[in-house]
Design an enzyme around this catalytic site. Structure first.
Site, PDB file in Angstrom:
ATOM      1  N   LEU A 102     -28.057  30.713   8.810  1.00 31.02           N
ATOM      2  CA  LEU A 102     -27.019  30.467   7.808  1.00 31.02           C
ATOM      3  C   LEU A 102     -27.519  29.360   6.906  1.00 31.02           C
ATOM      4  O   LEU A 102     -28.081  28.380   7.386  1.00 31.02           O
ATOM      5  CB  LEU A 102     -25.740  29.983   8.500  1.00 31.02           C
ATOM      6  N   ASP A 103     -27.335  29.490   5.599  1.00 31.68           N
ATOM      7  CA  ASP A 103     -27.821  28.409   4.737  1.00 31.68           C
ATOM      8  C   ASP A 103     -26.833  27.239   4.732  1.00 31.68           C
ATOM      9  O   ASP A 103     -25.766  27.306   5.353  1.00 31.68           O
ATOM     10  CB  ASP A 103     -28.137  28.919   3.327  1.00 31.68           C
ATOM     11  N   VAL A 104     -27.216  26.171   4.049  1.00 33.47           N
ATOM     12  CA  VAL A 104     -26.444  24.926   4.119  1.00 33.47           C
ATOM     13  C   VAL A 104     -25.009  25.142   3.624  1.00 33.47           C
ATOM     14  O   VAL A 104     -24.048  24.611   4.181  1.00 33.47           O
ATOM     15  CB  VAL A 104     -27.132  23.835   3.267  1.00 33.47           C
ATOM     16  N   SER A 106     -23.047  27.774   3.680  1.00 36.51           N
ATOM     17  CA  SER A 106     -22.110  28.626   4.406  1.00 36.51           C
ATOM     18  C   SER A 106     -21.829  28.090   5.799  1.00 36.51           C
ATOM     19  O   SER A 106     -22.519  27.210   6.305  1.00 36.51           O
ATOM     20  CB  SER A 106     -22.662  30.042   4.479  1.00 36.51           C
TER      21      SER A 106
END
Lengths: 338, 506
Positions: A102-104, A106
């Protein structure tokens, strides 16, 4: 040799899911969990200190008698070489693997594996699993990175957007994605096999594929805000933000993403995801045990289903081939349930 | 036995050995018989001789840790060196090194004497058999590896290491640092370590902190005592009290390793940059002694960030630093992120932040969670001039529960609860809900034990109402004990029903 720490470690091997808060890198989540687990594992009681035998001369004999008859006595002394301060903690690194990242920006379910769980993790993500997301969007703006924090590029009106129009666009997008899924699944579309797979929903892209949305649904609509539920394959969070942007463009407006939240990853749901307060060894052990037991029941169910299906298939085949004897026996076993 | 002697013969060809592979290193030298006795008896050498009590009395082995005195002594001998690995399997007549004692000449006296009458001893052949008595008398020590990557191998033999472990020094951490392992091995406990420990103890450092201090700063054991005393004297001359010096030293282990000039420079910097009085500077430094140890660059940067990016005035900054000195060493990026959230999202003005500088010392996620929760409750009101004000201080406290409902309201609810009367016949609130289809479905979903309890309460209540009596007062359901056991199930049932209705509408 198994020490209490090793036993704790064996309990920890497996998969569990955490809830990643927004604004935090997934690596930080992983590292925090690793340090917490190491703390938990090394807190287990140490094995009893190792003793070593040392020969100590007895000085009183040396005084009274001749020095050549010096006696030496064996005594066992705790060996400092095995002291925790000298040896360090038993576990200094732990293999903690991360599933689909998951990116920062989300938040949501992030699956982690410990020890042998890492292998299960790769197996899990090779098998085609879909993921659920909820996307928060806002009409009327466009930014350079599709999120509401980015640099503003354009402002638009959104008064003309109705729920009906939005749903129509979503349905269209779902349809085109469905078509993409069929092409990427590498199955001949004019076969019975393809039909059966499509009916059961077992179609899955063969190898690498671009992100595919298998389901799109509008959860909440209150202009300019709206919320979508998305099921997808091979996606990135950035792509999902872009989807919202495209929805905006289709509706003759623009939209930005205000939040991406993963609610399900494979069979890991939000319900069992551990929040930040529970990232400690005891809670994680509980989560892993729970996952193991649930997997067992799932397996048992699927094998039962498979057997039942297999028998049914046999019956059909036997009917066709006219093997009455075998059919009789199969039906008997079914009827008496043995 | 003979084979062992043979090996020794081979071994004595190589006189000096040195291996410089690992971080912890010893040097061995094996002086054979043919070394000139007069040299061995020279007054310089005895302290470094150690003699084995072998029957042949021919092997004198000199073991020295790698120190300067060693090279000085042996430069006269002009011995050859090789770097072959020494076969170490049979070491029967071969006394093993005691590097610790040797490094500072601390050999036992009796051994020294035996070493000195070396010359008079009859020369023995390597092949000569020895008698059992002599064999018993031989002292064989466990083999110490000359090179190792870990202090584990030496800790049983070395007095210094043993004592350090007893103090609680984390050797496993120290051995990972370059050169620290060999430095520790060279130290002599009585001569080097003990005086410094006594010094620290006299300073007022607690026993439990000594281990922590040395695990972080082992170099204090090599610092000269005069220097340490001078630095402490300097701190005391700057009117730091004895307790504060002790706490500073135990919390900032490297403090005493810095020169007086550097410490003075640091103190001057903080006093000038922040414009604080001497008393306040002392207070700040005592509370965060690592300000004196670390680099000044991050501190300067943080000050700039506070002044330019955040826009605090000089006097406001002074106040913040005196209350929370940690602001000076905090991560710049995190500080900005936190301030951005507090000031722009929570819209708290500067003067309020100055009033509660603790806000800048909390974690970003913690503040964010707390604020979003209060916002969800509709209680995010941080202006002290308005009602329902939530103090920032309270905000940081670990009060995870929402701001409690007022006491008056709770009192009223209690009164109402008792006035309703169902508690007097032992019922709970959820027992009294009228059973429509939703409630029936919810009751069906109850866990069995909860369901049975409910049935028991209802039956008891029916019985009591028929008899026109109530329960004795101690059996009444108390307001605090009343659990809304049905509520979650009921909510779910209603939600599902609504969803079904919504679905069938389409």
């Amino acid at each position: 040799m198994t020490t209490p720490s090793v036993r704790v470690f064996h309990k920890l091997e497996g998969l569990f899911s955490t809830y990643k808060p927004p604004g935090v890198h997934w690596k930080l989540v992983r590292d925090t969990i690793e340090t917490n687990l190491l703390k938990g594992i090394n807190a287990a009681s140490r094995p009893a200190p190792v003793h070593r035998v040392q020969f100590l001369a007895e000085p009183n004999n040396a005084l009274s008698e001749v020095s050549s008859e010096l006696t030496v006595s064996a005594s066992s002394v705790p060996s400092l070489a095995h002291h925790p301060l000298v040896n360090g903690p038993e576990f200094q690194h732990l293999c903690v693997g991360v599933g689909h990242k998951l990116d920062v920006f989300s938040s949501g379910v992030l699956v982690l594996g410990v020890g042998r769980g890492n292998k299960a993790l790769t197996d899990l993500f090779k098998a085609g699993v879909t993921r659920d997301y909820t996307l928060e969007g806002e009409f009327g703006m466009a930014t350079d990175d599709f999120t509401h924090t980015g640099r503003l590029i354009e402002k638009t009106t959104f008064g003309h957007i109705t729920r009906d129009k939005l749903e129509r666009v979503l349905a269209m997008m779902q349809g085109s994605n469905q078509k993409a899924l069929l092409t990427y699944s590498n199955v001949d579309m004019s076969t019975q096999e393809a039909y059966e797979m499509a009916v059961k929903g077992e179609l899955y892209p063969d190898g690498k594929s671009p992100p595919i949305l298998t389901g799109l649904r509008l959860l909440h609509f209150q202009p300019p805000y709206f919320r979508l539920e998305v099921q997808c394959l091979n996606e990135t969070q950035r792509y999902l933000c872009k989807v919202l942007h495209e929805v905006g463009l289709e509706l003759r407006s623009t939209a930005v993403c205000k939040g991406v939240r993963r609610t399900r990853d494979g069979h890991f749901t939000l319900q069992h995801a551990l929040t930040r307060q529970h990232w400690a060894a005891p809670d994680i052990i509980r989560a892993i045990q729970q996952h193991r037991s649930s997997r067992k029941t799932r397996k048992a169910k699927s094998t039962q289903l498979g057997q039942a299906k297999g028998q049914a298939n046999h019956v059909e085949e036997d009917l066709i081939s006219g093997d009455s004897h075998r059919l009789h026996s199969v039906l008997n076993t079914k009827a008496f349930g043995c | 036995m003979a084979s062992a002697c043979n090996q020794l013969c081979q071994r004595c060809t190589s006189i000096f050995r040195s291996r410089t592979v690992g971080i912890i290193r010893f040097q061995y030298s094996t002086n054979a018989e043919h070394c000139p006795p007069k040299l061995l008896r020279a007054p310089v050498l005895p302290f470094m001789l150690q003699r084995s009590q072998t029957p042949s009395k021919m092997w004198t082995q000199v073991v020295r840790s790698f120190s300067e005195s060693h090279t000085k002594v042996h430069s006269s001998e002009k011995t050859t060196r090789d770097t072959d690995a020494l076969p170490r399997t049979h070491v029967v007549p071969y006394q093993n090194p005691r590097p610790l004692q040797l490094s500072h000449g601390g050999i036992c006296v009796n051994e020294l004497q035996t070493a000195l009458d070396f010359g008079e001893a009859p020369v023995h052949s390597a092949l000569e058999e020895i008698s059992d008595e002599v064999a018993v008398g031989m002292v064989i020590q466990s083999a110490l590896p000359p090179v190792s990557i870990s202090l584990k191998d030496y800790v049983n033999e070395s007095e210094t290491l043993r004592k350090l472990v007893q103090l609680g020094v984390q050797l496993w951490k120290l051995e990972q640092r370059p050169n620290v392992g060999s430095m520790l091995l060279k130290l002599d406990f009585q001569a080097d370590v003990a005086p410094r420990l006594v010094f620290l103890k006299q300073l007022g450092v607690e026993d439990s902190r000594l281990g922590h201090l040395i695990s972080h700063n082992p170099f204090i054991l090599t610092e000269s005592l005069e220097n340490l005393q001078a630095r402490v004297a300097y701190l005391k001359s700057k009117k730091f009290s004895a307790e504060s010096v002790a706490s500073m030293v135990s919390r900032a282990p490297y403090l005493l390793n810095f020169s007086v000039k550097r410490i003075d420079n640091r103190l001057g910097f903080f006093q000038q940059q922040l414009g604080l009085s001497a008393h306040k500077t002392r207070d700040v430094v005592t509370r965060l002694p690592r300000l004196l140890c670390g680099s000044l660059e991050p501190v300067k940067e943080n000050l700039k960030v506070c002044k330019l990016e955040m826009g605090f005035r000089e006097n406001e900054l002074q106040h913040i630093v005196t209350v929370i000195p940690k602001v000076l060493t905090a991560n710049k990026r995190k500080l900005i992120q936190l301030f951005d959230y507090v000031h722009n999202t929570m819209s708290i003005p500067h003067d309020l932040i100055v009033k509660f500088p603790q806000v800048l010392n909390t974690k970003y996620l913690r503040i964010k969670e707390r604020h979003s929760f209060l916002q969800f409750l509709g209680k995010a009101q941080y202006d002290p001039a308005q009602p329902n004000y939530i103090s920032l201080e309270k905000n940081n406290m670990a009060s995870r529960a929402p701001a409690a409902t007022s006491r008056l309201l709770v009192g009223f609810r209690k009164w109402y609860y008792n006035a309703a009367g169902f508690n007097k016949i032992g019922l709970m609130r959820d027992d009294t809900i009228i059973e429509d289809s939703d409630v029936k479905e919810a009751i069906r979903r109850l866990p069995e034990n909860v369901y049975n309890d409910r049935m028991f309460r209802l039956k008891r209540a029916l019985d009591l109402s028929m008899k026109h009596t109530i329960l004795p007062k101690e059996q009444w359901t108390k307001y605090e004990e009343d659990v809304r056991y049905l509520e979650p199930y009921l909510k779910e049932v209603i939600r599902e029903r609504k969803e079904v209705e919504e679905w069938s509408k389409k």
